[in-house]
Design an enzyme around this catalytic site. Sequence first.
Site, short mmCIF file in Angstrom:
data_model
loop_
_atom_site.label_atom_id
_atom_site.label_comp_id
_atom_site.label_asym_id
_atom_site.label_seq_id
_atom_site.Cartn_x
_atom_site.Cartn_y
_atom_site.Cartn_z
N SER A 40 -0.03 -2.81 4.93
CA SER A 40 0.55 -3.16 6.23
C SER A 40 -0.44 -3.73 7.23
CB SER A 40 1.25 -1.93 6.84
OG SER A 40 2.45 -1.67 6.16
N HIS B 270 -5.16 -0.79 12.46
CA HIS B 270 -3.96 -0.77 11.62
C HIS B 270 -4.37 -0.21 10.27
CE1 HIS B 270 0.08 -1.68 10.37
NE2 HIS B 270 0.32 -2.31 11.49
N GLY C 155 -2.84 0.55 6.09
CA GLY C 155 -1.92 -0.02 5.13
C GLY C 155 -1.86 0.82 3.87
#
Length: 441
Positions: free
Chosen positions: A60, A288, A290
């Site tokens: 992600s 972020h 993922g």
Amino acid sequence: MKADIEHWTSRLAVLAADSGAPGASMAFWYGGELYACATGVLNTATGAPARTDSLFQIGSITKVWTATQLMLLVEQGRVALDTPVAEILPEFRVGDPRATEAITLRHLLTHTSGIDGDLFLDTGRGDDCLRRYVEACAGLEQTFPVGGSHSYCNSGFVIAGRVVEQLTGKVWDRALREQICDPLGLTHTWTLPEDVLRFGAAVGHDEHGAVVPQWGLPRSVGPAGLICARAADVVAFGRAHLTPGALLADPAALRQAQVDLPNPHAGGRQWGIGWSLDEWGGHRVVSHTGDTIGQHAALWVLPELGTVVAALINGGRSVEFQHRLVTELLGDLHAIDVPAPLAPPEPPVHVDTEPFTGVYERAGSRIHVTAHEGGLRLRTEPTGILVGLARSRTLDLVAVDATTFVGRDEGDSIWDAVVFERRADGPSYLHYSGRATPKTS
């Protein structure tokens, strides 16, 4: 002052082993210099060694790249963030006609559309796969009214990727190369398996260290999580968000807070355009993470200090690994005290738990919350298309305050935060794993 890469190579090996990760790769930009190291293996079945130029699935984190693609088009005057998606994509609609009309690009990029969007649907390998995916979103329901809260939405970013295709006239993978990869000289960043296989590529592993039966996600969810890259390329992308003109004229615009998170204990307190936003020891942090099928990645950017860190692993306990690594690294480089994850308080907090018991449900997941030994027990159950891809979890929850609880799997050192929200004008919600899940019974 230089970093001691030999020390960090050694620490990476220890932290990966402690967390059960077969292989790991890390790169960081510090003091005007790039550092990279790797450890372990890409595949426990073959023993192929992990190298600094090996490609891992970054999952992600791809969403920040997709957000960057759209912001490039915004800066070019091709579109505005508050443009309704339906004005750009003739095939776009969701279950609620009012939501179809109201959802904008900003809603997609900030996870505030309300779309119940964990639709991991394989629509084939053709160049029309994103268009077909968007058409399949017609049946998706709303977990809350448009703009009414924040809930992590994979489908929203696939839709955003389709907007990129519509505006550029190119498939998302090609647009990604032309907008980001080629300008930054990213030679080890790819999306399709036939390109990834030209390099040493990691495979995912389950909790027992065995190779997972499925290597990657379908092409149709590309803009939400399909990029494979070496850690140094991920760092180069992060650095571009610190340098006006490297890609965007104003990369800081993506770091402006757009929404406060209803569960601020799981990676950030606010969300920007594509980025999770937080503050550690007085320093702003944009980040972020993922997760794909047995692979995990994290990207941290510290704008004021100019430091960027990327860490990639192909199995193991990712949250534990990421927290220990970034805590040690930033403590050493900048004397930053990374906040400890939320944990049970001392003395214990006593809360009336009865209002929180029941069943909470959204696309792909059913969550049962029951009374258990004076507290609560949370059990997740994958449903629909996620059966076989996601695993069930059972957490015994401990109260932190009147609406916040923590729980963890056996063997985990990091507690997961769960926040309950009771709305007077609508359903109650359980905020967990970034998602808002409404109570259904």
